[in-house]
Design a protein around this motif. Structure first.
Motif, PDB file in Angstrom:
ATOM      1  N   ALA A   1       5.188   5.134  -7.988  1.00  0.00           N
ATOM      2  CA  ALA A   1       4.027   6.024  -7.839  1.00  0.00           C
ATOM      3  C   ALA A   1       3.980   7.046  -8.982  1.00  0.00           C
ATOM      4  CB  ALA A   1       4.085   6.733  -6.492  1.00  0.00           C
ATOM      5  N   THR A   2       5.125   7.713  -9.241  1.00  0.00           N
ATOM      6  CA  THR A   2       5.146   8.718 -10.321  1.00  0.00           C
ATOM      7  C   THR A   2       4.926   8.058 -11.677  1.00  0.00           C
ATOM      8  OG1 THR A   2       6.637  10.117  -9.038  1.00  0.00           O
ATOM      9  CG2 THR A   2       6.607  10.485 -11.419  1.00  0.00           C
TER      10      THR A   2
ATOM     11  N   ILE B   1       8.471   8.298   5.952  1.00  0.00           N
ATOM     12  CA  ILE B   1       8.315   8.839   4.600  1.00  0.00           C
ATOM     13  C   ILE B   1       8.045   7.645   3.694  1.00  0.00           C
ATOM     14  CG2 ILE B   1       9.403  10.136   2.724  1.00  0.00           C
ATOM     15  CD1 ILE B   1       8.921  11.791   5.248  1.00  0.00           C
ATOM     16  N   MET B   2       6.849   7.559   3.176  1.00  0.00           N
ATOM     17  CA  MET B   2       6.440   6.402   2.400  1.00  0.00           C
ATOM     18  C   MET B   2       7.277   6.258   1.132  1.00  0.00           C
ATOM     19  SD  MET B   2       4.275   4.679   3.907  1.00  0.00           S
ATOM     20  CE  MET B   2       3.768   4.908   5.594  1.00  0.00           C
ATOM     21  N   GLY B   3       7.607   5.001   0.808  1.00  0.00           N
ATOM     22  CA  GLY B   3       8.461   4.756  -0.350  1.00  0.00           C
ATOM     23  C   GLY B   3       9.923   4.698   0.004  1.00  0.00           C
TER      24      GLY B   3
ATOM     25  N   GLY C   1       0.808  -1.217   0.000  1.00  0.00           N
ATOM     26  CA  GLY C   1       0.000   0.000   0.000  1.00  0.00           C
ATOM     27  C   GLY C   1       0.837   1.262   0.000  1.00  0.00           C
ATOM     28  N   ALA C   2       2.147   1.133   0.127  1.00  0.00           N
ATOM     29  CA  ALA C   2       3.017   2.312   0.228  1.00  0.00           C
ATOM     30  C   ALA C   2       2.997   3.140  -1.045  1.00  0.00           C
ATOM     31  CB  ALA C   2       4.443   1.886   0.557  1.00  0.00           C
ATOM     32  N   ASN C   3       2.850   2.497  -2.219  1.00  0.00           N
ATOM     33  CA  ASN C   3       2.917   3.283  -3.462  1.00  0.00           C
ATOM     34  C   ASN C   3       1.785   4.306  -3.533  1.00  0.00           C
ATOM     35  OD1 ASN C   3       0.823   1.490  -4.121  1.00  0.00           O
ATOM     36  ND2 ASN C   3       2.068   0.338  -5.583  1.00  0.00           N
ATOM     37  N   GLU C   4       0.613   3.904  -3.015  1.00  0.00           N
ATOM     38  CA  GLU C   4      -0.489   4.887  -3.004  1.00  0.00           C
ATOM     39  C   GLU C   4      -0.165   6.021  -2.033  1.00  0.00           C
ATOM     40  OE1 GLU C   4      -3.919   1.501  -3.958  1.00  0.00           O
ATOM     41  OE2 GLU C   4      -4.256   2.966  -2.356  1.00  0.00           O
ATOM     42  N   GLU C   5       0.423   5.657  -0.896  1.00  0.00           N
ATOM     43  CA  GLU C   5       0.757   6.677   0.117  1.00  0.00           C
ATOM     44  C   GLU C   5       1.820   7.644  -0.390  1.00  0.00           C
ATOM     45  OE1 GLU C   5      -2.121   5.457   2.409  1.00  0.00           O
ATOM     46  OE2 GLU C   5      -0.813   7.109   2.993  1.00  0.00           O
ATOM     47  N   VAL C   6       2.700   7.166  -1.264  1.00  0.00           N
ATOM     48  CA  VAL C   6       3.715   8.065  -1.848  1.00  0.00           C
ATOM     49  C   VAL C   6       3.020   9.154  -2.655  1.00  0.00           C
ATOM     50  CG1 VAL C   6       5.590   8.224  -3.557  1.00  0.00           C
ATOM     51  CG2 VAL C   6       5.563   6.352  -1.905  1.00  0.00           C
ATOM     52  N   MET C   7       2.040   8.775  -3.451  1.00  0.00           N
ATOM     53  CA  MET C   7       1.326   9.748  -4.286  1.00  0.00           C
ATOM     54  C   MET C   7       0.501  10.682  -3.415  1.00  0.00           C
ATOM     55  SD  MET C   7       0.954  11.141  -7.106  1.00  0.00           S
ATOM     56  CE  MET C   7       2.029  10.052  -8.025  1.00  0.00           C
TER      57      MET C   7
END
Ligand code: SDX
Length: 383
Positions: free
Chosen positions: A324-325, A261-263, A229-235
Protein backbone atom coordinates in the motif's frame (compact mmCIF):
# COMPACT_ATOMS: atom_id res chain seq x y z
CA UNK A 1 -20.21 -55.17 -10.64
CA UNK A 2 -20.39 -53.37 -7.26
CA UNK A 3 -19.70 -49.65 -7.21
CA UNK A 4 -16.86 -48.83 -4.82
CA UNK A 5 -18.09 -47.08 -1.68
CA UNK A 6 -16.67 -43.53 -1.72
CA UNK A 7 -14.65 -42.57 1.40
CA UNK A 8 -16.60 -40.64 4.04
CA UNK A 9 -16.65 -36.93 3.05
CA UNK A 10 -14.62 -34.48 5.17
CA UNK A 11 -16.20 -31.17 6.18
CA UNK A 12 -13.33 -28.67 5.93
CA UNK A 13 -14.87 -25.18 6.17
CA UNK A 14 -12.83 -22.72 4.12
CA UNK A 15 -10.84 -25.69 2.74
CA UNK A 16 -8.00 -24.67 5.08
CA UNK A 17 -6.79 -28.27 5.37
CA UNK A 18 -7.68 -29.58 1.92
CA UNK A 19 -5.45 -30.08 -1.10
CA UNK A 20 -7.37 -30.01 -4.38
CA UNK A 21 -4.60 -29.73 -6.96
CA UNK A 22 -0.92 -30.17 -7.70
CA UNK A 23 1.18 -27.32 -9.02
CA UNK A 24 4.75 -26.81 -10.17
CA UNK A 25 4.61 -23.01 -10.02
CA UNK A 26 4.79 -21.71 -6.44
CA UNK A 27 5.63 -23.39 -3.14
CA UNK A 28 4.67 -21.87 0.21
CA UNK A 29 5.88 -22.92 3.67
CA UNK A 30 3.51 -20.96 5.88
CA UNK A 31 5.25 -21.87 9.12
CA UNK A 32 8.70 -20.76 7.96
CA UNK A 33 7.52 -17.87 5.78
CA UNK A 34 8.94 -19.30 2.56
CA UNK A 35 7.71 -18.63 -0.99
CA UNK A 36 9.42 -20.07 -4.07
CA UNK A 37 8.54 -19.74 -7.76
CA UNK A 38 9.54 -23.04 -9.40
CA UNK A 39 11.90 -23.64 -6.51
CA UNK A 40 13.59 -20.21 -6.57
CA UNK A 41 13.24 -18.15 -3.37
CA UNK A 42 11.04 -15.06 -3.77
CA UNK A 43 13.67 -12.84 -2.13
CA UNK A 44 16.23 -13.72 -4.82
CA UNK A 45 13.67 -13.13 -7.55
CA UNK A 46 12.61 -9.78 -6.07
CA UNK A 47 16.24 -8.64 -5.88
CA UNK A 48 17.58 -10.04 -9.15
CA UNK A 49 14.75 -10.80 -11.58
CA UNK A 50 12.14 -8.85 -13.54
CA UNK A 51 8.40 -9.40 -13.86
CA UNK A 52 8.76 -10.58 -17.46
CA UNK A 53 11.42 -13.12 -16.45
CA UNK A 54 9.26 -14.38 -13.57
CA UNK A 55 6.27 -14.84 -15.86
CA UNK A 56 8.44 -16.87 -18.22
CA UNK A 57 9.66 -18.91 -15.21
CA UNK A 58 6.11 -19.59 -13.98
CA UNK A 59 4.72 -20.47 -17.40
CA UNK A 60 7.67 -22.53 -18.63
CA UNK A 61 8.86 -23.83 -15.23
CA UNK A 62 12.43 -22.73 -15.93
CA UNK A 63 14.43 -19.51 -16.12
CA UNK A 64 14.82 -18.30 -19.73
CA UNK A 65 18.08 -18.02 -21.61
CA UNK A 66 18.78 -14.56 -23.04
CA UNK A 67 17.33 -15.42 -26.48
CA UNK A 68 14.26 -16.99 -24.82
CA UNK A 69 13.69 -13.93 -22.61
CA UNK A 70 14.17 -11.56 -25.54
CA UNK A 71 11.69 -13.51 -27.64
CA UNK A 72 9.14 -13.69 -24.82
CA UNK A 73 9.50 -9.97 -24.06
CA UNK A 74 9.13 -9.18 -27.75
CA UNK A 75 5.90 -11.22 -27.92
CA UNK A 76 4.49 -9.44 -24.88
CA UNK A 77 5.31 -5.99 -26.24
CA UNK A 78 3.85 -6.86 -29.64
CA UNK A 79 0.51 -7.30 -27.86
CA UNK A 80 0.48 -4.25 -25.55
CA UNK A 81 -2.00 -2.43 -27.82
CA UNK A 82 -5.72 -3.06 -27.31
CA UNK A 83 -7.89 -4.46 -30.09
CA UNK A 84 -9.61 -1.66 -32.07
CA UNK A 85 -12.96 -0.93 -30.45
CA UNK A 86 -11.78 -1.51 -26.88
CA UNK A 87 -11.00 2.17 -26.28
CA UNK A 88 -14.55 3.05 -27.40
CA UNK A 89 -15.76 0.55 -24.81
CA UNK A 90 -13.55 2.12 -22.12
CA UNK A 91 -15.13 5.47 -22.96
CA UNK A 92 -18.61 3.97 -22.51
CA UNK A 93 -17.99 3.04 -18.86
CA UNK A 94 -19.35 5.47 -16.23
CA UNK A 95 -16.43 7.62 -15.05
CA UNK A 96 -17.26 6.92 -11.40
CA UNK A 97 -17.18 3.13 -11.81
CA UNK A 98 -15.01 1.22 -9.32
CA UNK A 99 -11.79 0.33 -11.17
CA UNK A 100 -12.05 -3.38 -10.28
CA UNK A 101 -15.60 -3.46 -11.70
CA UNK A 102 -14.28 -1.73 -14.81
CA UNK A 103 -11.35 -4.16 -15.12
CA UNK A 104 -13.59 -7.22 -14.69
CA UNK A 105 -15.86 -5.86 -17.41
CA UNK A 106 -13.03 -4.92 -19.77
CA UNK A 107 -11.22 -8.27 -19.47
CA UNK A 108 -14.55 -9.93 -20.25
CA UNK A 109 -14.98 -7.62 -23.25
CA UNK A 110 -11.51 -8.56 -24.57
CA UNK A 111 -12.94 -12.01 -25.32
CA UNK A 112 -15.44 -10.44 -27.76
CA UNK A 113 -12.55 -9.19 -29.90
CA UNK A 114 -10.55 -12.42 -29.75
CA UNK A 115 -11.31 -14.93 -32.53
CA UNK A 116 -9.57 -17.57 -30.38
CA UNK A 117 -11.73 -16.84 -27.30
CA UNK A 118 -13.22 -20.34 -27.23
CA UNK A 119 -10.32 -22.15 -28.89
CA UNK A 120 -9.16 -25.10 -26.80
CA UNK A 121 -5.68 -26.53 -26.39
CA UNK A 122 -2.37 -25.48 -24.87
CA UNK A 123 -1.18 -23.26 -27.73
CA UNK A 124 -4.35 -21.14 -28.11
CA UNK A 125 -4.62 -20.80 -24.32
CA UNK A 126 -0.97 -19.78 -24.05
CA UNK A 127 -1.59 -17.11 -26.71
CA UNK A 128 -4.70 -15.87 -24.88
CA UNK A 129 -2.78 -15.74 -21.58
CA UNK A 130 -0.03 -13.67 -23.20
CA UNK A 131 -2.51 -11.26 -24.79
CA UNK A 132 -4.46 -10.77 -21.53
CA UNK A 133 -1.27 -10.18 -19.54
CA UNK A 134 0.07 -7.77 -22.17
CA UNK A 135 -3.17 -5.78 -22.53
CA UNK A 136 -4.34 -5.50 -18.93
CA UNK A 137 -2.05 -2.50 -18.20
CA UNK A 138 -3.66 -0.61 -21.10
CA UNK A 139 -7.14 -1.43 -19.76
CA UNK A 140 -6.33 -0.10 -16.28
CA UNK A 141 -4.40 2.97 -17.45
CA UNK A 142 -6.93 3.70 -20.18
CA UNK A 143 -9.88 3.63 -17.78
CA UNK A 144 -8.03 5.76 -15.22
CA UNK A 145 -7.14 8.47 -17.73
CA UNK A 146 -10.62 8.40 -19.26
CA UNK A 147 -12.33 8.74 -15.86
CA UNK A 148 -10.09 11.76 -15.16
CA UNK A 149 -11.03 13.39 -18.46
CA UNK A 150 -7.58 12.84 -19.92
CA UNK A 151 -6.74 11.44 -23.35
CA UNK A 152 -5.88 7.75 -23.48
CA UNK A 153 -2.15 7.18 -23.99
CA UNK A 154 -1.07 4.48 -26.45
CA UNK A 155 1.37 1.84 -25.15
CA UNK A 156 5.07 2.13 -25.91
CA UNK A 157 6.49 -1.24 -27.04
CA UNK A 158 10.02 -0.09 -26.27
CA UNK A 159 9.21 -0.09 -22.54
CA UNK A 160 9.01 -2.89 -19.93
CA UNK A 161 5.61 -3.95 -18.53
CA UNK A 162 6.09 -1.75 -15.46
CA UNK A 163 7.43 1.26 -17.33
CA UNK A 164 4.81 0.96 -20.06
CA UNK A 165 1.99 0.91 -17.51
CA UNK A 166 3.30 4.03 -15.77
CA UNK A 167 3.83 5.71 -19.17
CA UNK A 168 0.20 5.04 -20.14
CA UNK A 169 -1.04 6.04 -16.67
CA UNK A 170 0.85 9.32 -16.32
CA UNK A 171 1.75 10.25 -19.89
CA UNK A 172 5.40 10.36 -18.83
CA UNK A 173 8.11 7.71 -18.80
CA UNK A 174 8.85 6.88 -15.14
CA UNK A 175 12.25 7.15 -13.48
CA UNK A 176 14.19 3.90 -13.28
CA UNK A 177 13.64 3.81 -9.49
CA UNK A 178 9.85 4.17 -9.76
CA UNK A 179 9.64 1.64 -12.59
CA UNK A 180 11.73 -0.80 -10.54
CA UNK A 181 9.46 -0.35 -7.52
CA UNK A 182 6.44 -1.38 -9.59
CA UNK A 183 8.41 -4.18 -11.27
CA UNK A 184 9.24 -5.63 -7.82
CA UNK A 185 5.59 -5.38 -6.76
CA UNK A 186 4.57 -7.22 -9.94
CA UNK A 187 7.16 -9.94 -9.20
CA UNK A 188 5.92 -10.36 -5.63
CA UNK A 189 2.25 -10.66 -6.60
CA UNK A 190 2.61 -12.95 -9.64
CA UNK A 191 1.63 -16.27 -8.06
CA UNK A 192 0.79 -17.66 -4.64
CA UNK A 193 -0.44 -21.23 -4.62
CA UNK A 194 -4.14 -21.89 -4.37
CA UNK A 195 -5.33 -18.56 -2.97
CA UNK A 196 -9.04 -17.83 -3.29
CA UNK A 197 -8.92 -16.16 -6.72
CA UNK A 198 -6.62 -18.80 -8.20
CA UNK A 199 -8.84 -21.56 -6.83
CA UNK A 200 -11.88 -19.81 -8.33
CA UNK A 201 -10.14 -19.64 -11.71
CA UNK A 202 -9.35 -23.34 -11.51
CA UNK A 203 -12.97 -24.18 -10.72
CA UNK A 204 -14.10 -22.30 -13.82
CA UNK A 205 -11.38 -23.93 -15.95
CA UNK A 206 -12.27 -27.39 -14.61
CA UNK A 207 -15.67 -27.12 -16.37
CA UNK A 208 -13.74 -26.66 -19.67
CA UNK A 209 -15.01 -23.10 -19.93
CA UNK A 210 -12.69 -20.60 -21.62
CA UNK A 211 -9.65 -18.79 -20.20
CA UNK A 212 -11.31 -15.35 -20.35
CA UNK A 213 -14.19 -16.62 -18.19
CA UNK A 214 -11.70 -18.10 -15.71
CA UNK A 215 -9.77 -14.83 -15.42
CA UNK A 216 -13.01 -12.86 -14.98
CA UNK A 217 -13.96 -15.26 -12.17
CA UNK A 218 -10.57 -14.63 -10.55
CA UNK A 219 -10.84 -10.83 -10.78
CA UNK A 220 -14.22 -10.86 -9.09
CA UNK A 221 -12.79 -13.05 -6.34
CA UNK A 222 -9.63 -10.98 -5.85
CA UNK A 223 -11.69 -7.83 -5.30
CA UNK A 224 -12.81 -8.87 -1.81
CA UNK A 225 -11.18 -7.03 1.15
CA UNK A 226 -10.19 -10.33 2.76
CA UNK A 227 -8.11 -11.05 -0.34
CA UNK A 228 -6.70 -8.63 -2.92
CA UNK A 229 -8.83 -5.72 -1.79
CA UNK A 230 -6.87 -5.53 1.47
CA UNK A 231 -4.14 -3.28 0.03
CA UNK A 232 -6.66 -0.52 -0.60
CA UNK A 233 -8.06 -0.98 2.91
CA UNK A 234 -4.55 -0.61 4.36
CA UNK A 235 -4.24 2.83 2.78
CA UNK A 236 -7.76 3.76 3.96
CA UNK A 237 -6.64 2.78 7.47
CA UNK A 238 -3.41 4.82 7.27
CA UNK A 239 -5.37 7.87 6.09
CA UNK A 240 -7.93 7.35 8.88
CA UNK A 241 -5.16 7.20 11.50
CA UNK A 242 -3.62 10.35 10.06
CA UNK A 243 -0.55 10.69 12.27
CA UNK A 244 2.01 8.62 14.18
CA UNK A 245 0.74 9.68 17.61
CA UNK A 246 -2.74 8.26 16.87
CA UNK A 247 -1.57 4.80 15.85
CA UNK A 248 -1.58 3.12 19.28
CA UNK A 249 -5.13 4.16 20.22
CA UNK A 250 -6.49 3.36 16.75
CA UNK A 251 -5.03 -0.14 16.62
CA UNK A 252 -5.90 -1.00 20.21
CA UNK A 253 -9.50 0.18 19.74
CA UNK A 254 -9.89 -1.92 16.61
CA UNK A 255 -8.39 -4.99 18.25
CA UNK A 256 -10.66 -4.51 21.26
CA UNK A 257 -13.64 -4.52 18.87
CA UNK A 258 -12.24 -7.71 17.24
CA UNK A 259 -11.93 -5.72 14.00
CA UNK A 260 -9.33 -6.97 11.50
CA UNK A 261 -6.24 -4.83 10.90
CA UNK A 262 -5.98 -4.92 7.13
CA UNK A 263 -2.68 -6.13 5.72
CA UNK A 264 -2.17 -8.52 8.61
CA UNK A 265 -2.83 -12.21 8.99
CA UNK A 266 -2.88 -14.93 6.40
CA UNK A 267 -4.56 -18.28 5.92
CA UNK A 268 -1.20 -19.95 5.23
CA UNK A 269 1.57 -17.75 6.66
CA UNK A 270 1.90 -17.98 10.43
CA UNK A 271 5.21 -16.12 10.10
CA UNK A 272 6.21 -12.92 8.30
CA UNK A 273 4.97 -13.10 4.69
CA UNK A 274 8.29 -13.23 2.78
CA UNK A 275 6.84 -10.82 0.22
CA UNK A 276 6.22 -8.29 2.99
CA UNK A 277 9.84 -8.63 4.12
CA UNK A 278 11.16 -7.32 0.83
CA UNK A 279 8.34 -4.87 0.28
CA UNK A 280 9.04 -3.36 3.69
CA UNK A 281 12.59 -2.38 2.69
CA UNK A 282 11.25 -1.08 -0.61
CA UNK A 283 8.44 0.87 1.02
CA UNK A 284 10.95 2.60 3.27
CA UNK A 285 13.17 3.64 0.38
CA UNK A 286 10.39 4.68 -2.00
CA UNK A 287 8.42 6.55 0.70
CA UNK A 288 11.59 8.40 1.81
CA UNK A 289 12.41 9.31 -1.80
CA UNK A 290 8.89 10.68 -2.40
CA UNK A 291 8.18 12.53 0.83
CA UNK A 292 5.86 9.83 2.19
CA UNK A 293 8.06 8.60 5.04
CA UNK A 294 5.30 9.37 7.56
CA UNK A 295 3.20 6.58 6.02
CA UNK A 296 6.06 4.14 6.39
CA UNK A 297 6.69 5.18 10.00
CA UNK A 298 2.99 4.74 10.82
CA UNK A 299 3.12 1.30 9.21
CA UNK A 300 6.17 0.36 11.27
CA UNK A 301 4.39 1.49 14.45
CA UNK A 302 1.32 -0.62 13.53
CA UNK A 303 3.62 -3.57 12.92
CA UNK A 304 5.26 -3.17 16.35
CA UNK A 305 1.91 -2.95 18.12
CA UNK A 306 0.56 -6.00 16.28
CA UNK A 307 3.75 -7.91 17.13
CA UNK A 308 3.18 -7.08 20.79
CA UNK A 309 -0.53 -7.85 20.77
CA UNK A 310 -1.19 -10.71 18.31
CA UNK A 311 2.03 -12.22 16.98
CA UNK A 312 1.41 -15.11 19.37
CA UNK A 313 -1.60 -15.92 17.20
CA UNK A 314 0.62 -16.08 14.13
CA UNK A 315 -0.65 -12.78 12.80
CA UNK A 316 2.05 -10.92 10.87
CA UNK A 317 2.11 -8.42 8.01
CA UNK A 318 1.12 -9.91 4.65
CA UNK A 319 1.96 -8.77 1.14
CA UNK A 320 -0.69 -6.07 1.20
CA UNK A 321 0.61 -4.19 4.23
CA UNK A 322 3.68 -2.56 2.70
CA UNK A 323 2.53 -2.70 -0.91
CA UNK A 324 0.00 0.00 0.00
CA UNK A 325 2.73 2.50 0.98
CA UNK A 326 4.80 1.52 -2.07
CA UNK A 327 1.94 2.02 -4.54
CA UNK A 328 0.94 5.32 -2.92
CA UNK A 329 4.54 6.54 -2.98
CA UNK A 330 4.91 5.90 -6.71
CA UNK A 331 1.72 7.83 -7.39
CA UNK A 332 -0.81 5.04 -7.89
CA UNK A 333 -4.33 6.10 -6.82
CA UNK A 334 -5.69 4.16 -3.84
CA UNK A 335 -8.60 2.63 -5.78
CA UNK A 336 -6.17 1.23 -8.36
CA UNK A 337 -4.15 -0.81 -5.84
CA UNK A 338 -6.11 -4.02 -6.33
CA UNK A 339 -5.91 -3.54 -10.10
CA UNK A 340 -2.12 -3.60 -9.66
CA UNK A 341 -2.51 -6.92 -7.89
CA UNK A 342 -4.67 -8.27 -10.73
CA UNK A 343 -2.27 -6.97 -13.40
CA UNK A 344 0.42 -9.18 -11.90
CA UNK A 345 -1.66 -12.17 -10.78
CA UNK A 346 -2.98 -12.80 -14.29
CA UNK A 347 0.36 -14.59 -14.68
CA UNK A 348 -0.44 -16.99 -11.84
CA UNK A 349 -4.11 -17.37 -12.71
CA UNK A 350 -3.38 -18.25 -16.34
CA UNK A 351 -0.57 -20.61 -15.36
CA UNK A 352 -2.85 -22.45 -12.94
CA UNK A 353 -5.62 -22.66 -15.55
CA UNK A 354 -3.24 -24.35 -17.97
CA UNK A 355 -2.08 -26.68 -15.17
CA UNK A 356 -5.71 -27.49 -14.39
CA UNK A 357 -6.25 -28.64 -17.97
CA UNK A 358 -3.16 -30.89 -17.86
CA UNK A 359 -4.91 -33.42 -15.63
CA UNK A 360 -8.38 -32.00 -15.38
CA UNK A 361 -11.21 -33.32 -13.21
CA UNK A 362 -14.33 -31.24 -12.68
CA UNK A 363 -14.03 -29.51 -9.27
CA UNK A 364 -17.31 -30.14 -7.52
CA UNK A 365 -17.22 -30.45 -3.70
CA UNK A 366 -20.22 -31.47 -1.60
CA UNK A 367 -22.27 -29.54 0.93
CA UNK A 368 -23.64 -30.85 4.22
CA UNK A 369 -27.42 -30.47 3.97
CA UNK A 370 -28.74 -29.13 7.29
CA UNK A 371 -32.32 -28.36 6.21
CA UNK A 372 -35.53 -30.40 6.86
CA UNK A 373 -36.70 -33.56 4.98
CA UNK A 374 -40.08 -35.08 4.09
CA UNK A 375 -41.89 -31.75 3.91
CA UNK A 376 -45.41 -31.71 2.31
CA UNK A 377 -46.22 -29.41 -0.64
CA UNK A 378 -48.95 -27.01 0.60
CA UNK A 379 -51.03 -25.20 -2.02
CA UNK A 380 -50.53 -21.46 -1.96
CA UNK A 381 -54.15 -20.91 -1.02
CA UNK A 382 -53.48 -22.72 2.22
CA UNK A 383 -50.15 -21.16 3.22
C1 SDX B 1 -4.02 -12.01 0.34
O1 SDX B 1 -4.29 -16.89 0.31
C2 SDX B 1 -3.42 -16.15 -0.27
O2 SDX B 1 -2.37 -16.58 -0.66
C3 SDX B 1 -3.81 -14.71 -0.45
C4 SDX B 1 -2.69 -13.76 -0.88
C5 SDX B 1 -2.26 -14.01 -2.29
O3 SDX B 1 -1.12 -13.69 -2.63
O4 SDX B 1 -3.13 -14.42 -3.11
O5 SDX B 1 -1.59 -13.91 0.00
C6 SDX B 1 -3.16 -12.30 -0.83
O6 SDX B 1 -5.21 -12.14 0.23
C7 SDX B 1 -3.38 -11.64 1.64
C8 SDX B 1 -4.42 -11.46 2.79
C9 SDX B 1 -5.00 -10.05 2.64
N1 SDX B 1 -6.15 -9.90 3.60
C10 SDX B 1 -6.05 -9.08 4.64
O7 SDX B 1 -5.03 -8.47 4.95
C11 SDX B 1 -7.34 -8.95 5.42
C12 SDX B 1 -7.07 -9.08 6.91
N2 SDX B 1 -6.70 -10.48 7.21
C13 SDX B 1 -7.72 -11.35 7.65
O8 SDX B 1 -9.01 -11.09 7.43
C14 SDX B 1 -7.30 -12.79 7.79
O9 SDX B 1 -6.04 -12.82 8.34
C15 SDX B 1 -7.37 -13.67 6.55
C16 SDX B 1 -8.72 -13.63 5.94
C17 SDX B 1 -6.34 -13.23 5.57
C18 SDX B 1 -7.06 -15.09 6.99
O10 SDX B 1 -7.97 -15.41 7.95
P1 SDX B 1 -8.26 -16.93 8.41
O11 SDX B 1 -7.13 -17.82 8.03
O12 SDX B 1 -9.62 -17.31 7.97
O13 SDX B 1 -8.18 -16.81 9.98
P2 SDX B 1 -9.38 -16.35 10.90
O14 SDX B 1 -10.18 -15.30 10.20
O15 SDX B 1 -10.06 -17.58 11.38
O16 SDX B 1 -8.61 -15.65 12.12
C19 SDX B 1 -7.95 -16.44 13.14
C20 SDX B 1 -7.78 -15.51 14.33
C21 SDX B 1 -9.09 -14.82 14.74
O17 SDX B 1 -9.01 -14.53 16.10
P3 SDX B 1 -9.85 -15.48 17.15
O18 SDX B 1 -11.30 -15.39 16.72
O19 SDX B 1 -9.24 -16.87 17.00
O20 SDX B 1 -9.58 -14.83 18.50
O21 SDX B 1 -6.88 -14.44 14.00
C22 SDX B 1 -7.55 -13.20 14.09
C23 SDX B 1 -9.03 -13.51 14.01
O22 SDX B 1 -9.78 -12.49 14.66
N3 SDX B 1 -7.14 -12.39 12.93
C24 SDX B 1 -6.91 -11.07 12.99
C25 SDX B 1 -6.53 -10.72 11.69
N4 SDX B 1 -6.53 -11.80 10.91
C26 SDX B 1 -6.91 -12.84 11.69
N5 SDX B 1 -7.00 -10.19 14.01
C27 SDX B 1 -6.70 -8.90 13.69
N6 SDX B 1 -6.33 -8.48 12.46
C28 SDX B 1 -6.23 -9.35 11.46
N7 SDX B 1 -5.86 -8.92 10.25
Amino acid sequence: MSIATPPAPIFDKGLANTIVAETQMSFIDGGKGVLEYVGIDIDSLARKSTFEECVYLLWNRKLPTTPELNSFTESLRAHYALPPGMTDLIRSIPRDATPMHALRTLISALSLFDPEADAEGEEPNARKALRMLAQTPALIAGFDRYRKGKSIVEPDPTLSMASNFLWMLNGAVPTAAVARALDVCLILHADHGLNASTFAARVTMSTLSDLYSAIVTAIGTLKGPLHGGANEEVMVMLKEIGSLDRVEDYVMERLARKDRIMGFGHRVYKAFDPRATYLKTFARQVSADTGNLALYEMSRRIEDIMAREVAAKGIYPNVDFYSATTYHSIGIDLDLFTCMFAMSRIAGWAGHCLEQLEGNRLIRPGAAYIGPHAQPYIDIANR
